[in-house]
Each structure stands twice: as C-alpha cells, then as structure tokens.
Design a protein around this motif. Structure first.
Motif, PDB file in Angstrom:
ATOM      1  N   ILE A   1       0.908  -1.136   0.114  1.00 39.82           N
ATOM      2  CA  ILE A   1       0.024  -0.149   0.077  1.00 39.82           C
ATOM      3  C   ILE A   1       0.898   1.185   0.047  1.00 39.82           C
ATOM      4  O   ILE A   1       1.921   1.255   0.851  1.00 39.82           O
ATOM      5  CB  ILE A   1      -0.766   0.150   1.213  1.00 39.82           C
ATOM      6  CG1 ILE A   1      -1.854  -1.256   1.065  1.00 39.82           C
ATOM      7  CG2 ILE A   1      -1.585   1.320   1.357  1.00 39.82           C
ATOM      8  CD1 ILE A   1      -2.646  -1.498   0.070  1.00 39.82           C
ATOM      9  N   GLU A   2       0.723   2.392  -1.066  1.00 42.43           N
ATOM     10  CA  GLU A   2       1.433   3.488  -1.114  1.00 42.43           C
ATOM     11  C   GLU A   2       0.397   4.613  -1.259  1.00 42.43           C
ATOM     12  O   GLU A   2      -0.688   4.311  -1.646  1.00 42.43           O
ATOM     13  CB  GLU A   2       2.305   3.413  -2.223  1.00 42.43           C
ATOM     14  CG  GLU A   2       3.395   2.180  -2.339  1.00 42.43           C
ATOM     15  CD  GLU A   2       4.276   2.612  -3.456  1.00 42.43           C
ATOM     16  OE1 GLU A   2       5.093   3.451  -3.302  1.00 42.43           O
ATOM     17  OE2 GLU A   2       4.228   1.787  -4.647  1.00 42.43           O
ATOM     18  N   SER A   3       0.846   5.736  -0.877  1.00 44.64           N
ATOM     19  CA  SER A   3       0.150   6.791  -0.826  1.00 44.64           C
ATOM     20  C   SER A   3       0.132   7.311  -2.494  1.00 44.64           C
ATOM     21  O   SER A   3       0.998   6.988  -3.172  1.00 44.64           O
ATOM     22  CB  SER A   3       0.736   8.186  -0.109  1.00 44.64           C
ATOM     23  OG  SER A   3       0.273   9.458  -0.518  1.00 44.64           O
ATOM     24  N   PRO A   4      -1.264   7.739  -2.965  1.00 45.76           N
ATOM     25  CA  PRO A   4      -1.178   8.210  -4.297  1.00 45.76           C
ATOM     26  C   PRO A   4      -0.352   9.505  -4.518  1.00 45.76           C
ATOM     27  O   PRO A   4       0.060   9.674  -5.638  1.00 45.76           O
ATOM     28  CB  PRO A   4      -2.816   8.429  -4.506  1.00 45.76           C
ATOM     29  CG  PRO A   4      -3.346   8.007  -3.188  1.00 45.76           C
ATOM     30  CD  PRO A   4      -2.327   7.924  -2.059  1.00 45.76           C
TER      31      PRO A   4
ATOM     32  N   SER B   1       2.034  -2.976  -6.434  1.00 51.09           N
ATOM     33  CA  SER B   1       1.594  -1.771  -5.686  1.00 51.09           C
ATOM     34  C   SER B   1       0.129  -1.144  -5.860  1.00 51.09           C
ATOM     35  O   SER B   1      -0.246  -1.286  -6.935  1.00 51.09           O
ATOM     36  CB  SER B   1       2.392  -0.664  -6.259  1.00 51.09           C
ATOM     37  OG  SER B   1       2.354   0.882  -6.184  1.00 51.09           O
ATOM     38  N   VAL B   2      -0.397  -0.810  -4.802  1.00 48.98           N
ATOM     39  CA  VAL B   2      -1.965  -0.332  -4.875  1.00 48.98           C
ATOM     40  C   VAL B   2      -1.811   1.043  -3.899  1.00 48.98           C
ATOM     41  O   VAL B   2      -1.142   1.202  -3.013  1.00 48.98           O
ATOM     42  CB  VAL B   2      -2.676  -1.087  -3.981  1.00 48.98           C
ATOM     43  CG1 VAL B   2      -4.160  -0.896  -3.968  1.00 48.98           C
ATOM     44  CG2 VAL B   2      -2.799  -2.741  -4.845  1.00 48.98           C
TER      45      VAL B   2
ATOM     46  N   LEU C   1       4.139   3.194  -9.610  1.00 54.27           N
ATOM     47  CA  LEU C   1       3.183   3.701  -8.555  1.00 54.27           C
ATOM     48  C   LEU C   1       1.747   3.164  -8.837  1.00 54.27           C
ATOM     49  O   LEU C   1       1.151   3.776  -9.859  1.00 54.27           O
ATOM     50  CB  LEU C   1       3.359   5.091  -8.308  1.00 54.27           C
ATOM     51  CG  LEU C   1       2.494   5.603  -7.121  1.00 54.27           C
ATOM     52  CD1 LEU C   1       2.835   4.928  -5.751  1.00 54.27           C
ATOM     53  CD2 LEU C   1       2.575   7.162  -6.939  1.00 54.27           C
ATOM     54  N   GLY C   2       0.876   2.336  -8.067  1.00 55.12           N
ATOM     55  CA  GLY C   2      -0.507   2.223  -8.537  1.00 55.12           C
ATOM     56  C   GLY C   2      -0.516   1.142  -9.559  1.00 55.12           C
ATOM     57  O   GLY C   2      -1.738   1.018 -10.023  1.00 55.12           O
ATOM     58  N   GLU C   3       0.398   0.552  -9.872  1.00 54.72           N
ATOM     59  CA  GLU C   3       0.394  -0.249 -11.155  1.00 54.72           C
ATOM     60  C   GLU C   3      -0.764  -1.662 -11.091  1.00 54.72           C
ATOM     61  O   GLU C   3      -1.205  -2.008 -11.975  1.00 54.72           O
ATOM     62  CB  GLU C   3       1.768  -0.971 -11.241  1.00 54.72           C
ATOM     63  CG  GLU C   3       1.975  -1.882 -12.681  1.00 54.72           C
ATOM     64  CD  GLU C   3       3.280  -2.261 -12.694  1.00 54.72           C
ATOM     65  OE1 GLU C   3       3.414  -3.459 -13.546  1.00 54.72           O
ATOM     66  OE2 GLU C   3       4.345  -1.725 -12.545  1.00 54.72           O
TER      67      GLU C   3
ATOM     68  N   ASN D   1      -3.573  -1.249  -9.129  1.00 55.01           N
ATOM     69  CA  ASN D   1      -4.850  -0.991  -8.801  1.00 55.01           C
ATOM     70  C   ASN D   1      -5.899  -1.712  -9.106  1.00 55.01           C
ATOM     71  O   ASN D   1      -6.755  -2.469  -8.456  1.00 55.01           O
ATOM     72  CB  ASN D   1      -5.067   0.616  -8.675  1.00 55.01           C
ATOM     73  CG  ASN D   1      -4.246   1.375  -7.806  1.00 55.01           C
ATOM     74  OD1 ASN D   1      -3.432   0.963  -6.925  1.00 55.01           O
ATOM     75  ND2 ASN D   1      -4.251   2.705  -8.203  1.00 55.01           N
ATOM     76  N   THR D   2      -6.119  -1.646 -10.424  1.00 51.37           N
ATOM     77  CA  THR D   2      -7.228  -2.241 -10.942  1.00 51.37           C
ATOM     78  C   THR D   2      -7.125  -3.749 -10.791  1.00 51.37           C
ATOM     79  O   THR D   2      -8.567  -4.318 -10.467  1.00 51.37           O
ATOM     80  CB  THR D   2      -7.212  -2.202 -12.474  1.00 51.37           C
ATOM     81  OG1 THR D   2      -7.117  -0.841 -12.611  1.00 51.37           O
ATOM     82  CG2 THR D   2      -8.388  -2.810 -13.059  1.00 51.37           C
ATOM     83  N   GLU D   3      -6.163  -4.468 -10.858  1.00 57.90           N
ATOM     84  CA  GLU D   3      -6.252  -5.771 -10.456  1.00 57.90           C
ATOM     85  C   GLU D   3      -6.577  -6.331  -9.194  1.00 57.90           C
ATOM     86  O   GLU D   3      -7.420  -6.998  -9.029  1.00 57.90           O
ATOM     87  CB  GLU D   3      -4.756  -6.421 -10.866  1.00 57.90           C
ATOM     88  CG  GLU D   3      -4.648  -7.941 -10.370  1.00 57.90           C
ATOM     89  CD  GLU D   3      -3.140  -8.361 -10.408  1.00 57.90           C
ATOM     90  OE1 GLU D   3      -2.773  -9.201  -9.703  1.00 57.90           O
ATOM     91  OE2 GLU D   3      -2.153  -7.754 -10.939  1.00 57.90           O
ATOM     92  N   VAL D   4      -6.032  -5.547  -8.034  1.00 59.25           N
ATOM     93  CA  VAL D   4      -6.423  -5.768  -6.576  1.00 59.25           C
ATOM     94  C   VAL D   4      -7.894  -5.604  -6.462  1.00 59.25           C
ATOM     95  O   VAL D   4      -8.530  -6.245  -5.740  1.00 59.25           O
ATOM     96  CB  VAL D   4      -5.414  -5.165  -5.667  1.00 59.25           C
ATOM     97  CG1 VAL D   4      -5.942  -5.230  -4.392  1.00 59.25           C
ATOM     98  CG2 VAL D   4      -3.959  -5.579  -6.173  1.00 59.25           C
ATOM     99  N   LEU D   5      -8.161  -4.127  -6.759  1.00 57.70           N
ATOM    100  CA  LEU D   5      -9.664  -3.849  -6.661  1.00 57.70           C
ATOM    101  C   LEU D   5     -10.660  -4.700  -7.342  1.00 57.70           C
ATOM    102  O   LEU D   5     -11.647  -4.971  -6.816  1.00 57.70           O
ATOM    103  CB  LEU D   5      -9.757  -2.446  -6.897  1.00 57.70           C
ATOM    104  CG  LEU D   5      -8.960  -1.380  -6.139  1.00 57.70           C
ATOM    105  CD1 LEU D   5      -9.141  -0.016  -6.605  1.00 57.70           C
ATOM    106  CD2 LEU D   5      -9.574  -1.506  -4.468  1.00 57.70           C
ATOM    107  N   ARG D   6     -10.551  -5.015  -8.442  1.00 60.29           N
ATOM    108  CA  ARG D   6     -11.329  -6.147  -9.084  1.00 60.29           C
ATOM    109  C   ARG D   6     -11.341  -7.470  -8.339  1.00 60.29           C
ATOM    110  O   ARG D   6     -12.456  -7.975  -8.116  1.00 60.29           O
ATOM    111  CB  ARG D   6     -10.963  -6.468 -10.610  1.00 60.29           C
ATOM    112  CG  ARG D   6     -11.365  -5.296 -11.507  1.00 60.29           C
ATOM    113  CD  ARG D   6     -10.751  -5.664 -12.878  1.00 60.29           C
ATOM    114  NE  ARG D   6     -11.083  -4.405 -13.900  1.00 60.29           N
ATOM    115  CZ  ARG D   6     -10.650  -4.603 -15.222  1.00 60.29           C
ATOM    116  NH1 ARG D   6      -9.498  -5.492 -15.553  1.00 60.29           N
ATOM    117  NH2 ARG D   6     -11.035  -3.907 -16.073  1.00 60.29           N
ATOM    118  N   ALA D   7     -10.301  -7.861  -7.794  1.00 60.27           N
ATOM    119  CA  ALA D   7     -10.209  -9.129  -6.980  1.00 60.27           C
ATOM    120  C   ALA D   7     -11.343  -8.934  -5.944  1.00 60.27           C
ATOM    121  O   ALA D   7     -11.782  -9.934  -5.120  1.00 60.27           O
ATOM    122  CB  ALA D   7      -9.062  -9.395  -6.762  1.00 60.27           C
TER     123      ALA D   7
END
Length: 414
Positions: free
Chosen positions: A41-44, A73-74, A387-389, A391-397
């Motif tokens: 988890i990282e800060s945007p 990275s999320v 950074l945030g690479e 995001n979509t993969e993890v949130l979809r899961a």
C-alpha cells in the motif's frame, strides 16, 4: 518487463505491506522473493519515499527495483475512510500484515491488531517500530540510526580515539527486518499447527489457527546482535569499547596494510591457524613460543603479534600476501568494494548477480536472492512496480467494478 511464474516455498501466502522506506518493506521483500503474494500500500501522492532515494533512473530510485521486486503496488489515501475500508478488506484476507508506522497509527485507521483479530483470529501482524509497541518511548520516532545507537552497535563501531561511526548501510533497519521475517515464519508455523488459515469469508466451517502479533523494536533487534555484551558487563564489569579493525580478546584478527597501500583482513586466531600464520610470515620464533600457543596467552601480547604481521604485510603487495596466506590455509581476505564483487570468481560462480531489464529495455543487474534453497529457491519475477500499477487488478479481486474504480481514482482515494 518480463514476469516469471515459477512457484516458491511461500506460494499461496498473502502478505499486506503497510510501510515505507526500509524495515517493513525489506521484511516483505524477502517474503515476496520466495513466492508470497505481497500487496504494498502506497500513498497516491508520490508513494514510498524510497522511490526517490539515492541514485535515480527516470526519477525513480535504482534501489526501488530491488526493495520492491515481486510486489504489487496499490495506492490508497489512508486518510479517506474509503481507503481505510479497502485496506481493511485486504488485511482480513492476508495471512501476514507487515507495518512499520508509529504505534497507534493503525488503530486510528481501524486496522489495529486487536480489532482485526476479532474478525480473523488467524491474523499475523508483524509490527516494526523504533521502540516497540509498549514502554515509555513507544510513541517517539525511531529510525534505524537511533536503534543502532541505543542497541549498542554505534558505541563499539570505529576507532578508540575518535567518535563512533555508522556502518555504511542502514543496518539497524535491515536487522530489524530480518527479525520480522523470522517472527513471521514462526507465527505462520504456529498458526498452521493450531488450525490453519481463516475461511470466514467463504462461510465454511473450519478451525482457524491462532494468529499473533510479532513486535519488533529496532533497538532490540540490534541489541540481539551484541554477542557477550551483557554478561561481560554484569559478571566482570567490562564495557566493550571501540577497537578499530581489531577483534578484542581474539588474537590475531585485524586489518593490516600491504606495501601497495591496500587493506587486508587476517583472522589467525585459531591456535593451529596462528602457528601456520607465523610460519608463513617467517616468524618461527613466535610459532614455537609456548605462551602464544593458546589465545589466552596471545591476548596480553596483542600489540607485539599485530606488529609482526603488519611488518610482514608492508613487504608484500596485496596479491602476494593473499597468495602466501591462502597457500598456508590462513583465513584472509581483501576488503571488497562493489567493483571487486562484480568481477570476483566466487561471486560469479555462486551467481550472485541477476540480469534484468527495465520497461524501456535498459539492462540492470540486481543482487541475487539469498539464502539459496536447493529445491524451492527464491526468484525475481519482476522489478519494483510503478506507483499504483496493480490498482485495477487488486480492486477487481475485491469485487469493485470498473466504474467504482474510476470513481475512486477521480476522488484521489487511489
């Protein structure tokens, strides 16, 4: 960037990293290197500060490619309740949570250990901080340099006639990280022998194993490395002091200078080794001296012995000295720079460097993964992520659809 897919010994273990810089990220890095699925988890707003530390390529630290290899990275704004909720969902699914915030920060975000274990009794949380989760100093900021100082390492580092020095790396953070890895593995073993992974999300009947908190204080991790410091002081009143390149009370073991100005480390402190060393440097008299046959007899004559070795070294180039002492089976070594390492036959034979490439095709060498496991070795699957690479993969899961993800991005939650 090539992504590899072989299975490591920690395959299937889910790790959530809530931390920045060195101690927490190094801890989770080792788990990722051996197959764990690590979500960082990282800060945007810029991400982990280590992205901008030391030497950069295209604005990103070269260190980052190592420290965050194999991680996802999320980005989450942890000040936003929605960001906290996503982190909580990930935490409840994780086998191991690694964090290195000040004590109390996770509790403010409703992510404290006591809260999480009420919902997932198998929760394992590794908490790395300057002074631990308890005690009068727990709320103070504690970087690795402070841990090295309080834990005793700085006091004994350097020369006796000069102020203490730091070791040239962030050793306090790294030692704490290794303690975190060891604690995590022991806690995982205990969890698995008392029931196993929590299956509460699926609603199936199971006996959840017992999780626990691993409380690592940086100063205590350093203190744990301080050998005989405590009993020597308690029993004999001895305070270990700075001794430069020498190893006090274990003779001879020191750094010497050769005739061509190079530094060489010679450890001739074993009784049989000492005799071979003295014969190799032409000091038959010292090899045959009965007082010098044992370490306790050599200690009072440390200066004399070191003087004899230095006198011989001054007549040799470093290559000559290495050849003579290696032939005599005396432990000896040059003090390596990274330039020496990159061309050394031992490093190369052990494959201690890995060749990779950045996304633009630029080649980069990384240190290989250690320790070396014979059946399930570690592996670099990808370099430190953008950074945030993921995001979509993890949130979809987690069940978020594309519109929800887009809204979170517009609101700067991710």
């Amino acid at each position: 960037m090539t992504t590899k897919t072989s299975v490591g010994p920690l395959a299937g273990i889910k790790v959530l990293e809530l931390g920045t810089l060195i101690a927490g990220p190094f801890c989770s890095r080792m788990l990722a290197e051996f197959g764990a699925d690590v979500i960082k988890i990282e800060s945007p707003d810029g991400g982990d500060p280590i992205r901008q530390w030391r030497v950069l390529k295209d604005g990103t630290s070269l260190w980052w490619s190592v420290q965050s290899r194999n991680k996802k990275s999320v980005t989450l704004n942890m000040k936003d309740p929605r960001g906290q909720d996503i982190a909580r969902q990930l935490a409840l699914e994780a086998d191991i949570i690694i964090e290195n915030y000040r004590p109390g920060v996770l509790e403010k975000w409703n992510l404290g250990y006591e809260d999480l274990k009420q919902h997932n009794p198998a929760t394992i949380m590794v908490r790395l901080s300057g002074y631990g989760q308890t005690g009068p100093m727990k709320d103070l900021p504690g970087f690795g340099a402070i841990g090295e100082s309080m834990g005793g390492m700085r006091y004994v580092s350097g020369h006796p006639d000069r102020p203490p020095v730091r070791i040239g790396i962030s050793i306090g953070d790294s030692v704490a990280a290794l303690h975190g890895v060891i604690g995590a593995m022991m806690a995982l073993r205990h969890r698995d022998t008392t029931g196993g992974r929590w299956n509460g999300k699926t609603g199936t009947d199971c006996i959840a194993g017992q999780g626990q908190m691993v409380d690592v204080a940086l100063y205590e991790a350093v203190f744990n490395m301080m050998e005989s410091l405590v009993p020597e002081y308690d029993h004999a009143g001895v305070v270990r002091e700075r001794t430069g390149g020498a190893l006090p009370g274990i003779v001879p073991s020191n750094t010497y200078t050769t005739g061509d100005g190079e530094n060489i480390v010679i450890a001739g402190n074993g009784d049989a080794i000492f005799k071979r060393l003295m014969l190799a440097i032409g000091r038959q008299d010292m090899a045959d001296d009965p007082q010098l046959a044992r370490n306790d007899g050599r200690v009072p004559r440390t200066a004399e012995i070191d003087g004899a070795i230095q006198q011989w070294c001054a007549t040799q180039t470093i290559d000559q000295a290495l050849a003579v002492l290696k032939a005599a089976d005396v432990p000896v070594g040059k003090i390596y720079s990274v330039r020496d390492m990159m061309s050394d036959p031992q490093f190369l034979a052990r494959r201690m460097f890995e060749q990779h490439a950045f996304a633009d095709g630029t080649p980069i060498k990384l240190p290989a993964i250690t320790p070396k496991l014979s059946v399930t070795p570690g592996e670099t699957k990808w370099l430190g992520p953008q950074l945030g690479e993921h995001n979509t993969e993890v949130l979809r899961a987690l069940g978020y659809d594309d519109e929800q993800i887009a809204q979170l991005a517009r609101d700067r939650v991710i």
